[in-house]
Design a protein around this motif. Structure first.
Motif, PDB file in Angstrom:
ATOM      1  N   ILE A 244      -6.208   0.621  10.429  1.00 20.31           N
ATOM      2  CA  ILE A 244      -6.316   0.837   8.982  1.00 20.31           C
ATOM      3  C   ILE A 244      -6.985  -0.355   8.320  1.00 20.31           C
ATOM      4  O   ILE A 244      -7.862  -0.203   7.463  1.00 20.31           O
ATOM      5  CB  ILE A 244      -4.923   1.103   8.371  1.00 20.31           C
ATOM      6  CG1 ILE A 244      -4.410   2.469   8.826  1.00 20.31           C
ATOM      7  CG2 ILE A 244      -4.958   1.028   6.858  1.00 20.31           C
ATOM      8  CD1 ILE A 244      -2.970   2.710   8.489  1.00 20.31           C
ATOM      9  N   MET A 245      -6.593  -1.566   8.735  1.00 20.02           N
ATOM     10  CA  MET A 245      -7.175  -2.765   8.139  1.00 20.02           C
ATOM     11  C   MET A 245      -8.663  -2.884   8.495  1.00 20.02           C
ATOM     12  O   MET A 245      -9.464  -3.252   7.644  1.00 20.02           O
ATOM     13  CB  MET A 245      -6.413  -3.998   8.593  1.00 20.02           C
ATOM     14  CG  MET A 245      -5.010  -4.077   7.997  1.00 20.02           C
ATOM     15  SD  MET A 245      -4.012  -5.416   8.628  1.00 20.02           S
ATOM     16  CE  MET A 245      -4.955  -6.832   8.131  1.00 20.02           C
ATOM     17  N   GLN A 246      -9.039  -2.541   9.729  1.00 24.78           N
ATOM     18  CA  GLN A 246     -10.447  -2.595  10.114  1.00 24.78           C
ATOM     19  C   GLN A 246     -11.257  -1.542   9.378  1.00 24.78           C
ATOM     20  O   GLN A 246     -12.378  -1.783   8.946  1.00 24.78           O
ATOM     21  CB  GLN A 246     -10.591  -2.425  11.621  1.00 24.78           C
ATOM     22  CG  GLN A 246     -10.113  -3.637  12.409  1.00 24.78           C
ATOM     23  CD  GLN A 246     -10.109  -3.389  13.906  1.00 24.78           C
ATOM     24  OE1 GLN A 246     -10.399  -2.291  14.357  1.00 24.78           O
ATOM     25  NE2 GLN A 246      -9.753  -4.430  14.649  1.00 24.78           N
ATOM     26  N   HIS A 247     -10.661  -0.358   9.217  1.00 25.18           N
ATOM     27  CA  HIS A 247     -11.328   0.716   8.492  1.00 25.18           C
ATOM     28  C   HIS A 247     -11.531   0.319   7.028  1.00 25.18           C
ATOM     29  O   HIS A 247     -12.590   0.558   6.442  1.00 25.18           O
ATOM     30  CB  HIS A 247     -10.521   2.002   8.589  1.00 25.18           C
ATOM     31  CG  HIS A 247     -11.114   3.140   7.810  1.00 25.18           C
ATOM     32  ND1 HIS A 247     -12.271   3.762   8.172  1.00 25.18           N
ATOM     33  CD2 HIS A 247     -10.679   3.748   6.671  1.00 25.18           C
ATOM     34  CE1 HIS A 247     -12.558   4.713   7.298  1.00 25.18           C
ATOM     35  NE2 HIS A 247     -11.595   4.725   6.377  1.00 25.18           N
ATOM     36  N   LYS A 248     -10.524  -0.296   6.448  1.00 23.89           N
ATOM     37  CA  LYS A 248     -10.610  -0.713   5.051  1.00 23.89           C
ATOM     38  C   LYS A 248     -11.654  -1.823   4.880  1.00 23.89           C
ATOM     39  O   LYS A 248     -12.420  -1.807   3.933  1.00 23.89           O
ATOM     40  CB  LYS A 248      -9.226  -1.211   4.585  1.00 23.89           C
ATOM     41  CG  LYS A 248      -9.175  -1.549   3.121  1.00 23.89           C
ATOM     42  CD  LYS A 248      -7.766  -1.947   2.722  1.00 23.89           C
ATOM     43  CE  LYS A 248      -7.718  -2.305   1.265  1.00 23.89           C
ATOM     44  NZ  LYS A 248      -6.369  -2.729   0.855  1.00 23.89           N
ATOM     45  N   ASN A 249     -11.685  -2.767   5.823  1.00 25.15           N
ATOM     46  CA  ASN A 249     -12.655  -3.868   5.726  1.00 25.15           C
ATOM     47  C   ASN A 249     -14.083  -3.390   5.960  1.00 25.15           C
ATOM     48  O   ASN A 249     -15.010  -3.845   5.305  1.00 25.15           O
ATOM     49  CB  ASN A 249     -12.309  -4.971   6.731  1.00 25.15           C
ATOM     50  CG  ASN A 249     -11.073  -5.756   6.317  1.00 25.15           C
ATOM     51  OD1 ASN A 249     -10.690  -5.722   5.152  1.00 25.15           O
ATOM     52  ND2 ASN A 249     -10.450  -6.403   7.264  1.00 25.15           N
TER      53      ASN A 249
ATOM     54  N   HIS B 148       0.852  -1.191   0.000  1.00 26.65           N
ATOM     55  CA  HIS B 148       0.000   0.000   0.000  1.00 26.65           C
ATOM     56  C   HIS B 148       0.890   1.245   0.000  1.00 26.65           C
ATOM     57  O   HIS B 148       1.951   1.266   0.613  1.00 26.65           O
ATOM     58  CB  HIS B 148      -0.892   0.000   1.248  1.00 26.65           C
ATOM     59  CG  HIS B 148      -1.913   1.093   1.249  1.00 26.65           C
ATOM     60  ND1 HIS B 148      -3.012   1.100   0.429  1.00 26.65           N
ATOM     61  CD2 HIS B 148      -1.999   2.230   1.988  1.00 26.65           C
ATOM     62  CE1 HIS B 148      -3.735   2.182   0.658  1.00 26.65           C
ATOM     63  NE2 HIS B 148      -3.134   2.884   1.598  1.00 26.65           N
TER      64      HIS B 148
ATOM     65  N   GLY C  65     -14.907  -0.669   2.871  1.00 25.51           N
ATOM     66  CA  GLY C  65     -14.845  -1.172   1.509  1.00 25.51           C
ATOM     67  C   GLY C  65     -15.907  -2.193   1.182  1.00 25.51           C
ATOM     68  O   GLY C  65     -16.214  -2.437   0.033  1.00 25.51           O
ATOM     69  N   ARG C  66     -16.535  -2.820   2.175  1.00 26.41           N
ATOM     70  CA  ARG C  66     -17.503  -3.905   1.890  1.00 26.41           C
ATOM     71  C   ARG C  66     -18.826  -3.653   2.496  1.00 26.41           C
ATOM     72  O   ARG C  66     -19.201  -3.026   3.302  1.00 26.41           O
ATOM     73  CB  ARG C  66     -16.974  -5.214   2.444  1.00 26.41           C
ATOM     74  CG  ARG C  66     -15.763  -5.627   1.672  1.00 26.41           C
ATOM     75  CD  ARG C  66     -15.280  -6.984   2.130  1.00 26.41           C
ATOM     76  NE  ARG C  66     -14.084  -7.288   1.399  1.00 26.41           N
ATOM     77  CZ  ARG C  66     -13.292  -8.267   1.695  1.00 26.41           C
ATOM     78  NH1 ARG C  66     -13.562  -9.053   2.691  1.00 26.41           N
ATOM     79  NH2 ARG C  66     -12.235  -8.503   0.986  1.00 26.41           N
TER      80      ARG C  66
END
Length: 147
Positions: free
Chosen positions: A138-143, A113, A146-147
């Motif tokens: 960041i990973m939780q925000h993206k998951n 990234h 994004g879905r």
């Protein structure tokens, strides 16, 4: 501290020379000397202490100049690392003010990234736990977004 370390390294380097000179100058004895168990134990203990002191001195040097401090440039630096396994890790690298998330294995390095805004402040030294928390956020925000 550096002068004490320098003295210590000089002593370590000259110690074998003194031992060699002493063995060369010792007269040949017709009878072998009897060496007691106590002197052998003392010799082993002193050797062990010398090796431990050398290990601690090298560990101090690595900690002092850690993460490529010998040849590290100012415009490119490793901001944080997170080991994922024995040989795999995540790296946040700052290159010219832009931060990249890299995945590193023994075979390859991949860009995972590129951050538009810096995730980790490079002005102060962040703790590895901070990197872990920020990456998880960041990973939780993206998951979740994004879905």
């Amino acid at each position: 501290m550096l002068t004490a370390l320098t003295r210590f390294s000089v002593v370590l380097l000259t110690l074998p020379l003194f031992a060699w000179a002493q063995s060369e100058s010792a007269p040949e004895a017709s009878e072998p000397e009897r060496v007691g168990a106590a002197s052998q134990l003392l010799n082993v203990a002193l050797s062990l202490l010398l090796i431990l002191a050398l290990i601690f001195a090298l560990a101090w040097l690595l900690r002092r100049f850690g993460q490529g401090g010998f040849g590290q440039r100012g415009d490119m630096k490793i901001v944080a690392t997170l080991p994922l396994g024995t040989r795999e890790r995540l790296l946040v690298v700052d290159v010219g003010g832009q931060q990249l998330l890299l995945g590193a294995t023994p075979q390859q390095i991949r860009t995972l990234h590129v951050f538009e805004t810096p995730v980790i402040d490079t002005s102060d030294t962040a703790h590895p736990a901070d990197f872990k928390q920020k990456l998880m956020a960041i990973m939780q925000h993206k998951n979740s977004g994004g879905r």
